[in-house]
Design a protein around this motif. Structure first.
Motif, short mmCIF file in Angstrom:
data_model
loop_
_atom_site.label_atom_id
_atom_site.label_comp_id
_atom_site.label_asym_id
_atom_site.label_seq_id
_atom_site.Cartn_x
_atom_site.Cartn_y
_atom_site.Cartn_z
N ILE A 1 1.31 -3.05 1.93
CA ILE A 1 0.77 -2.39 0.95
C ILE A 1 0.66 -3.58 -0.26
O ILE A 1 -0.12 -3.74 -1.08
CB ILE A 1 1.27 -1.19 0.48
N THR A 2 1.86 -4.43 -0.40
CA THR A 2 1.96 -5.24 -1.62
C THR A 2 1.44 -6.45 -1.25
O THR A 2 1.64 -7.39 -2.14
CB THR A 2 3.53 -5.40 -1.94
N GLY A 3 0.73 -6.85 -0.19
CA GLY A 3 0.07 -7.96 -0.04
C GLY A 3 1.05 -9.44 0.23
O GLY A 3 0.67 -10.30 0.35
N ILE A 4 2.26 -9.17 0.74
CA ILE A 4 3.15 -10.06 1.19
C ILE A 4 3.37 -10.08 2.68
O ILE A 4 4.08 -11.20 3.17
CB ILE A 4 4.73 -9.87 0.46
N TYR A 5 2.76 -9.31 3.72
CA TYR A 5 3.00 -9.34 4.90
C TYR A 5 2.63 -10.72 5.83
O TYR A 5 3.59 -11.12 6.32
CB TYR A 5 2.27 -8.14 5.40
N GLU A 6 1.74 -11.19 5.41
CA GLU A 6 1.43 -12.33 6.33
C GLU A 6 2.25 -13.56 5.82
O GLU A 6 2.52 -14.51 6.77
CB GLU A 6 0.00 -12.77 6.18
N ARG A 7 2.51 -13.57 4.64
CA ARG A 7 3.37 -14.60 4.13
C ARG A 7 4.92 -14.56 4.83
O ARG A 7 5.52 -15.40 4.98
CB ARG A 7 3.53 -14.70 2.65
N VAL B 1 -0.65 8.72 -4.43
CA VAL B 1 -1.79 8.13 -4.49
C VAL B 1 -2.18 7.49 -5.80
O VAL B 1 -2.58 6.36 -5.66
CB VAL B 1 -3.06 9.22 -4.17
N GLY B 2 -1.70 7.96 -6.85
CA GLY B 2 -2.03 7.21 -8.06
C GLY B 2 -1.23 6.01 -8.42
O GLY B 2 -1.59 5.04 -8.88
N ALA B 3 -0.20 6.00 -7.60
CA ALA B 3 0.86 4.79 -7.83
C ALA B 3 0.15 3.46 -7.04
O ALA B 3 0.01 2.43 -7.67
CB ALA B 3 2.24 5.05 -7.05
N ILE B 4 -0.53 3.78 -6.10
CA ILE B 4 -1.23 2.68 -5.07
C ILE B 4 -2.44 2.28 -6.13
O ILE B 4 -2.63 1.19 -6.06
CB ILE B 4 -1.71 3.16 -3.85
N VAL B 5 -3.18 3.26 -6.49
CA VAL B 5 -4.35 2.98 -7.36
C VAL B 5 -4.19 1.86 -8.81
O VAL B 5 -4.61 1.20 -8.83
CB VAL B 5 -5.09 4.21 -7.55
N LEU B 6 -3.01 2.62 -9.33
CA LEU B 6 -2.40 1.89 -10.40
C LEU B 6 -2.09 0.44 -10.41
O LEU B 6 -2.50 -0.56 -10.64
CB LEU B 6 -1.35 2.58 -11.23
N MET B 7 -1.38 0.43 -8.94
CA MET B 7 -1.12 -1.04 -8.57
C MET B 7 -2.15 -1.88 -8.36
O MET B 7 -2.20 -3.17 -8.86
CB MET B 7 0.04 -0.90 -7.30
N GLU B 8 -3.05 -1.60 -7.73
CA GLU B 8 -4.41 -2.17 -7.34
C GLU B 8 -5.12 -2.55 -8.74
O GLU B 8 -5.80 -3.65 -8.72
CB GLU B 8 -5.35 -1.53 -6.54
N LYS B 9 -5.25 -1.63 -9.66
CA LYS B 9 -5.75 -1.99 -10.81
C LYS B 9 -5.01 -2.87 -11.76
O LYS B 9 -5.68 -4.00 -12.50
CB LYS B 9 -6.07 -0.71 -11.79
N LEU B 10 -3.67 -2.87 -11.81
CA LEU B 10 -2.92 -4.02 -12.30
C LEU B 10 -3.06 -5.31 -11.61
O LEU B 10 -2.97 -6.24 -12.50
CB LEU B 10 -1.63 -3.30 -12.29
N SER B 11 -3.21 -5.42 -10.42
CA SER B 11 -3.36 -6.49 -9.80
C SER B 11 -4.57 -7.14 -9.97
O SER B 11 -4.69 -8.46 -9.98
CB SER B 11 -3.25 -6.35 -8.18
N GLY B 12 -5.75 -6.42 -10.14
CA GLY B 12 -6.91 -7.00 -10.66
C GLY B 12 -7.67 -7.57 -9.28
O GLY B 12 -8.85 -8.08 -9.45
#
Length: 298
Positions: free
Chosen positions: A18-24, A280-291
């Motif tokens: 979810i946080t985008g660090i999996y492959e690394r 659900v909102g936490a994931i949506v907010l995280m995506e918006k903040l990441s851009g």
């Protein structure tokens, strides 16, 4: 990732994805090879640190340890006293993350659709499997270690849940760990050593396999993992009652559940649904903040 492992049905691998660090993370684990060992023997610390992405692993490790001693304790208390609310929060997080993970597939084809359905079917099947009986055979303990570590790395599958299905959850996570805390090494080490060796083997082998899959068949691999994550919703389903439990040192440990439909006549159900939407909102907010969507490795 550390906090996620406290909640039955939630894996650290899911949080990493979810946080985008999996492959690394997978590439960093895979880097612990003969070349890394050679660098250590040659005291090439700088080369070793660069080869295994040590700065990233140390930052991640510190976060996991911090979580274990802080947030994980809070979550463990909350899950014991408010299991439906905590389950609903993580259900919302995982539900919303399905779409985030799915967006990492660059091109949906028949092979990706099949991989998605296979991952979904495996995760759902695991949720409804009956636990096996306890087994202290040395080879079986090694296999338990391999399976538990593999499931911790693969998003959507909980390591503790796999141990439950294999029948050794109580033996390893309750009895052996409790014996170790009481310094009863004669009882704990014959169980924990083979499990630990199996976990190390599973970590090394699976990290190489996953790294190869992501580089050669990225979209198919992500589709399969998306299915695993979607299927894990069955395991983390908030509305359930205790089907089987054990008492160890006066503490009740739940090892099986009955899943139920929510009772909408109760106000607590609507409260849980509200907490679910917060997840659900936490994931949506995280995506918006990441851009942007999570980065993938080259």
């Amino acid at each position: 990732m550390g906090a996620a492992n406290v909640i039955p049905g939630v894996s650290g691998g899911t949080v990493a994805f979810i946080t985008g660090i999996y492959e690394r993370l997978i590439d960093a684990l895979k880097a612990f090879d003969l070349k890394a060992v050679r660098m250590l023997f040659q005291l090439d610390i700088k080369g070793f640190a660069s080869h295994v992405d040590l700065g990233f692993l140390m930052a991640l490790g510190c976060g996991v340890l911090f979580s274990v001693f802080t947030l994980a304790k809070v979550l463990k208390w909350a899950f014991a006293d408010y299991p439906v609310l905590v389950g609903a929060f993580f259900f919302g997080i995982i539900f919303a993350s399905i779409f985030s993970v799915g967006k990492m597939v660059n091109r949906w084809r028949v092979s990706e659709a099949v991989a998605l359905l296979v991952g979904l079917a495996i995760a759902v099947a695991l949720a409804f499997m009956s636990p096996a009986g306890e087994n202290t055979n040395l080879v079986y303990l090694l296999v338990c270690g391999v399976a538990s570590m593999c499931s911790m790395i693969i998003p959507g599958i909980s390591g503790s849940f796999i141990l439950l299905l294999m029948g050794n959850y109580q033996l390893i996570m309750i009895k052996a760990v409790n014996d170790l805390r009481q310094l009863n090494f004669a009882e704990s080490l014959p169980i924990l050593i083979p499990v630990g060796l199996g976990a190390l083997l599973g970590l090394v082998v699976l990290s190489h396999i996953l790294s190869w899959l992501f580089k050669r068949y990225h979209d198919t691999a992500v589709s399969l993992i998306t299915g695993f994550v979607a299927g894990s919703l069955v395991i983390i389903w908030p509305w359930k009652s205790v089907a089987e439990s054990v008492t160890v040192n006066g503490k009740v440990k739940i090892i099986a559940w009955h899943r139920e439909l929510p009772d909408f006549a109760q106000g607590s159900t609507w409260g849980a649904l509200g907490i679910l939407m917060v997840g659900v909102g936490a994931i949506v907010l995280m995506e918006k903040l990441s851009g942007s969507r999570p980065e993938r490795s080259a």
